[in-house]
Each structure stands twice: as structure tokens, then as C-alpha cells.
Design an enzyme around this catalytic site. Structure first.
Site, PDB file in Angstrom:
ATOM      1  CD  GLN A 132       0.345  11.792  -8.334  1.00 19.74           C
ATOM      2  OE1 GLN A 132       0.486  11.071  -8.873  1.00 19.74           O
ATOM      3  NE2 GLN A 132       0.185  12.973  -8.953  1.00 19.74           N
ATOM      4  CG  ASP A 154      17.358  18.523  -4.358  1.00 23.84           C
ATOM      5  OD1 ASP A 154      16.629  18.284  -5.198  1.00 23.84           O
ATOM      6  OD2 ASP A 154      17.873  19.776  -4.125  1.00 23.84           O
ATOM      7  CB  SER A 178       2.292  15.091 -16.464  1.00 22.21           C
ATOM      8  OG  SER A 178       1.232  15.835 -16.471  1.00 22.21           O
ATOM      9  CE1 TYR A 183       5.353  19.044 -13.743  1.00 30.64           C
ATOM     10  CE2 TYR A 183       3.270  18.700 -15.412  1.00 30.64           C
ATOM     11  CZ  TYR A 183       4.030  18.165 -14.384  1.00 30.64           C
ATOM     12  OH  TYR A 183       3.428  17.204 -13.374  1.00 30.64           O
TER      13      TYR A 183
HETATM   14  N1  LIG Z   1      -1.306  16.709  -9.252  1.00 30.84           N
HETATM   15  C1  LIG Z   1      -1.389  16.553 -10.481  1.00 30.84           C
HETATM   16  O1  LIG Z   1      -2.367  16.946 -10.984  1.00 30.84           O
HETATM   17  C2  LIG Z   1      -0.326  16.065 -11.158  1.00 30.84           C
HETATM   18  C3  LIG Z   1      -0.781  15.468 -12.751  1.00 30.84           C
HETATM   19  C4  LIG Z   1       0.335  14.982 -13.147  1.00 30.84           C
HETATM   20  C5  LIG Z   1       1.327  14.580 -12.973  1.00 30.84           C
HETATM   21  N2  LIG Z   1       1.848  14.815 -11.591  1.00 30.84           N
HETATM   22  C6  LIG Z   1       2.917  14.442 -11.209  1.00 30.84           C
HETATM   23  O2  LIG Z   1       2.978  13.575 -10.096  1.00 30.84           O
HETATM   24  C7  LIG Z   1       4.095  13.569  -9.102  1.00 30.84           C
HETATM   25  C8  LIG Z   1       3.609  13.670  -7.703  1.00 30.84           C
HETATM   26  O3  LIG Z   1       3.063  14.958  -7.712  1.00 30.84           O
HETATM   27  P1  LIG Z   1       1.904  15.490  -6.511  1.00 30.84           P
HETATM   28  O4  LIG Z   1       0.697  15.688  -7.248  1.00 30.84           O
HETATM   29  O5  LIG Z   1       2.221  14.471  -5.388  1.00 30.84           O
HETATM   30  O6  LIG Z   1       2.638  16.589  -6.010  1.00 30.84           O
HETATM   31  P2  LIG Z   1       2.868  17.220  -4.456  1.00 30.84           P
HETATM   32  O7  LIG Z   1       3.375  18.573  -4.827  1.00 30.84           O
HETATM   33  O8  LIG Z   1       1.641  17.123  -3.590  1.00 30.84           O
HETATM   34  O9  LIG Z   1       4.316  16.337  -4.226  1.00 30.84           O
HETATM   35  C9  LIG Z   1       5.574  16.427  -4.946  1.00 30.84           C
HETATM   36  C10 LIG Z   1       6.395  15.832  -3.787  1.00 30.84           C
HETATM   37  O10 LIG Z   1       7.501  15.837  -4.415  1.00 30.84           O
HETATM   38  C11 LIG Z   1       8.704  16.460  -3.267  1.00 30.84           C
HETATM   39  N3  LIG Z   1       9.742  17.037  -4.260  1.00 30.84           N
HETATM   40  C12 LIG Z   1       9.777  18.264  -5.087  1.00 30.84           C
HETATM   41  N4  LIG Z   1      10.993  18.519  -5.278  1.00 30.84           N
HETATM   42  C13 LIG Z   1      11.746  17.539  -4.744  1.00 30.84           C
HETATM   43  C14 LIG Z   1      13.208  17.247  -5.010  1.00 30.84           C
HETATM   44  N5  LIG Z   1      13.931  18.287  -5.787  1.00 30.84           N
HETATM   45  N6  LIG Z   1      13.654  16.209  -4.133  1.00 30.84           N
HETATM   46  C15 LIG Z   1      13.079  15.429  -3.625  1.00 30.84           C
HETATM   47  N7  LIG Z   1      11.689  15.630  -3.421  1.00 30.84           N
HETATM   48  C16 LIG Z   1      11.014  16.580  -4.103  1.00 30.84           C
HETATM   49  C17 LIG Z   1       7.623  17.585  -2.559  1.00 30.84           C
HETATM   50  O11 LIG Z   1       8.364  18.041  -1.419  1.00 30.84           O
HETATM   51  C18 LIG Z   1       6.346  16.600  -2.407  1.00 30.84           C
HETATM   52  O12 LIG Z   1       6.566  15.743  -1.401  1.00 30.84           O
HETATM   53  C19 LIG Z   1       4.970  14.518  -9.575  1.00 30.84           C
HETATM   54  O13 LIG Z   1       6.039  14.214 -10.653  1.00 30.84           O
HETATM   55  C20 LIG Z   1       4.007  15.316 -10.638  1.00 30.84           C
HETATM   56  O14 LIG Z   1       4.662  16.232 -11.544  1.00 30.84           O
HETATM   57  C21 LIG Z   1       0.972  15.592 -11.039  1.00 30.84           C
END
Ligand SMILES: NC(=O)c1ccc[n+]([C@@H]2O[C@H](COP(=O)([O-])OP(=O)(O)OC[C@H]3O[C@@H](n4cnc5c(N)ncnc54)[C@H](O)[C@@H]3O)[C@@H](O)[C@H]2O)c1
Length: 268
Positions: A17, A73, A152, A165
Site C-alpha cells: 500500500q 525503522d 485496520s 495486531y
Molecule cells: N494487507 C492487508 O490485508 C491489510 C489490512 C488492513 C490493514 N493493513 C495495514 O496496511 C498497512 C500496509 O500494509 P501492506 O498491506 O502494504 O503490507 P506489506 O507487508 O506489503 O507492506 C508493509 C510495508 O511496511 C514496511 N515496514 C514494516 N516494518 C517496518 C518498520 N519497522 N519500519 C519501516 N517500514 C516497515 C515493509 O517493509 C513494507 O514495505 C499496514 O499498516 C498494515 O497493517 C493491511
């Protein structure tokens, strides 16, 4: 363009995202500060790579805007302080903060390890404070700002087997509402988005941990959405469109809200 010359600081911009938000905001004229850890956190599934973060920057430049990549981070306040300073050195200010980085792991409450508890709480909840603490003074000084926190759908409704989570994402909701009240005096909008299940590295990672096919897991996780089948498959584009809206002046009267973009799961 809705965001001409605005500067957007996006965490987790390496893939998923966050990378999509970078492109959507850039298409509206925003300059992008793309932040990502670009290394793995045990015991979480693989996170973004440095190459992916650089690809986000290249995509923004390809759109005709400017971007910088910062490998840092969100769990570290020192690294976020430095990242904010680097962003301001390069672009002069920060107008939009997308607190998007997050990690998840499926575990029954009595199986949660010290490592996984720290990883989930520190990235998802502490991480949004580590950016906000250093960006709030910049937004206060300019008397404006748009903060968009990624919660979320699981931060609004119980999620068995991912209670750490869900608790962290529920914390994001209350941080959003508290910051909106606290920062209203300076004209700063603080809102959140609560995505439903989206097919990103998070879902393939969770499926891998569970030892199930990610296509099957994705369909399964979406089974209780109001919209059924492919009609109920939320995409990164659905979330990025909401990010652009909340970052724009069209949403100037909206603050302290967290919007589910979830094909109806939270209300089902
Ligand atoms: N994919 C889903 O179904 C979903 C649903 C609800 C909420 N979310 C939330 O959406 C957001 C984006 O998730 P996504 O779906 O793109 O997942 P993803 O795993 O594809 O991307 C997450 C990104 O965050 C980065 N990241 C993780 N830990 C980090 C840290 N300590 N410091 C800096 N960067 C860090 C990762 O390297 C990655 O690029 C997150 O907050 C996730 O919890 C996702």
C-alpha cells in the site's frame, strides 16, 4: 492537481500500500519522502527490499515528481528524528504524513512470543508515535497538515488469533482521535483508514506462516465481506484513493475519523 508542491512522508513505502500511496500522491503533484526498513524483522514474513524502495522513488520520478528514499525503522525514534530532518533538508517541510508501515503475525494468545509481541506493537503502534512526535512541531509551525494513519478493519472489530495486531490497530484509532483533538488548534487534520484484506506481502506472508496457499487464504479472509467474490476484493488502489482524498483540501472539514475501506466487513 490537488497536492501541487505538498510534501508527503510515507512509512512502509517499499512495497504494498505504501508504494501505491506514493504514486497516487505524486500524480496529484506531491513530493515524496519514501521511508522503509528494507530488512526483515524476526519472526515476521519478508518485508520490502532496498531495491523495492528505490523502485518507488523511480516510479514517482517517472510520474514527473520528486522523491527521496530513506532506509529507516519506525521502531526507532532516533531513526525517525533523522528521517524527518533529512526530509526537511531536502524539501523544506512536511505537509502530509502517511503512517502506513505495519506487520502482522497469526498466533493464539498463549503462543505469542516476546519477539512477535514486540514486533507487532512496536511497528504498528509505537511506530506512528515515532513519526508524529517529530512531524507535529513542523505542522504546528506552518498551521496546517494532514495526518493519515493506517489502522485496520481488525482495529475496529475483533480478530481472533491476531489479538496483538488488533490491539495495536485499535490503539491507532484512539491515537488518531486524540491527535485530532490535540492538533485542531493548529488546523491539522488527523484521520485514519481501516483497510479490509488486501493482497499484499502481508497476506502472502501470513499465508506462508500458516502453510496455506495465499490465493485460498485471500478468498477465505474475504468470505464475510458484504460484497462477495471478486466484487469484495479491496485493492491498494481503493486505499490510495482514500489517502489522496484525506490529504486534499476536499476533506478539510474531516478530522478525528477512521474510515473502513473493507467491502463492508466491519459492519457485517
Ligand atoms: N494487507 C492487508 O490485508 C491489510 C489490512 C488492513 C490493514 N493493513 C495495514 O496496511 C498497512 C500496509 O500494509 P501492506 O498491506 O502494504 O503490507 P506489506 O507487508 O506489503 O507492506 C508493509 C510495508 O511496511 C514496511 N515496514 C514494516 N516494518 C517496518 C518498520 N519497522 N519500519 C519501516 N517500514 C516497515 C515493509 O517493509 C513494507 O514495505 C499496514 O499498516 C498494515 O497493517 C493491511
Amino acid at each position: 492537481m490537488k497536492l501541487e508542491n505538498k510534501v508527503a512522508f510515507i512509512t512502509g513505502a517499499g512495497h504494498g500500500q505504501g508504494a501505491s500511496h506514493a504514486k497516487y500522491l505524486a500524480r496529484e503533484g506531491a513530493k515524496i519522502v519514501a521511508v522503509d526498513i528494507c530488512e526483515d524483522i524476526k519472526p515476521i514474513y519478508p518485508l520490502a527490499t532496498r531495491e523495492e524502495l528505490d523502485a518507488t522513488v523511480a516510479a514517482v520520478e517517472g510520474i514527473g515528481s520528486e522523491a527521496i528514499a530513506i532506509q529507516a525503522d519506525v521502531r526507532s525514534s532516533a531513526q525517525m528524528r533523522d528521517a524527518v530532518a533529512t526530509a526537511v533538508d531536502r524539501f523544506g517541510t512536511i505537509d502530509i504524513l502517511c503512517n502506513n508501515a505495519g506487520v502482522c503475525i497469526v498466533e493464539a494468545v498463549d503462543e505469542i512470543s516476546d519477539e512477535s509481541l514486540d514486533a507487532v506493537i512496536d511497528v504498528c503502534l509505537k511506530g506512528i508515535f515515532n513519526t508524529m512526535r517529530f512531524i507535529a512541531p513542523i505542522m504546528k509551525a506552518q498551521g496546517s497538515g494532514k495526518v493519515i494513519n493506517t489502522s485496520s478493519a481488525g482495529g475496529l472489530k475483533a480478530l481472533p488469533q491476531v489479538s496483538h495486531y488488533a490491539a495495536a490497530k485499535g490503539g491507532v484509532v484512539l491515537a488518531t482521535k486524540s491527535w485530532a483533538n490535540e492538533l485542531s488548534e493548529w488546523g491539522i487534520n488527523v484521520n485514519g483508514i481501516a483497510p479490509g484484506t488486501i493482497y499484499t506481502g502481508m497476506i502472502t506472508g501470513i499465508a506462508g506462516q500458516l502453510g496455506v496457499d495465499s490465493d485460498v487464504a485471500f478468498v477465505d479472509f474475504n468470505a464475510n465481506n458484504m460484497f462477495k467474490g471478486e466484487r469484495g476484493h479491496v485493492t491498494v488502489d481503493d486505499i490510495s484513493s482514500m489517502v489522496v482524498y484525506l490529504a486534499s483540501d476536499e476533506a478539510r472539514m474531516i478530522t478525528g475519523q477512521v474510515f473502513p475501506v473493507d467491502a463492508g466487513w466491519v459492519s457485517s
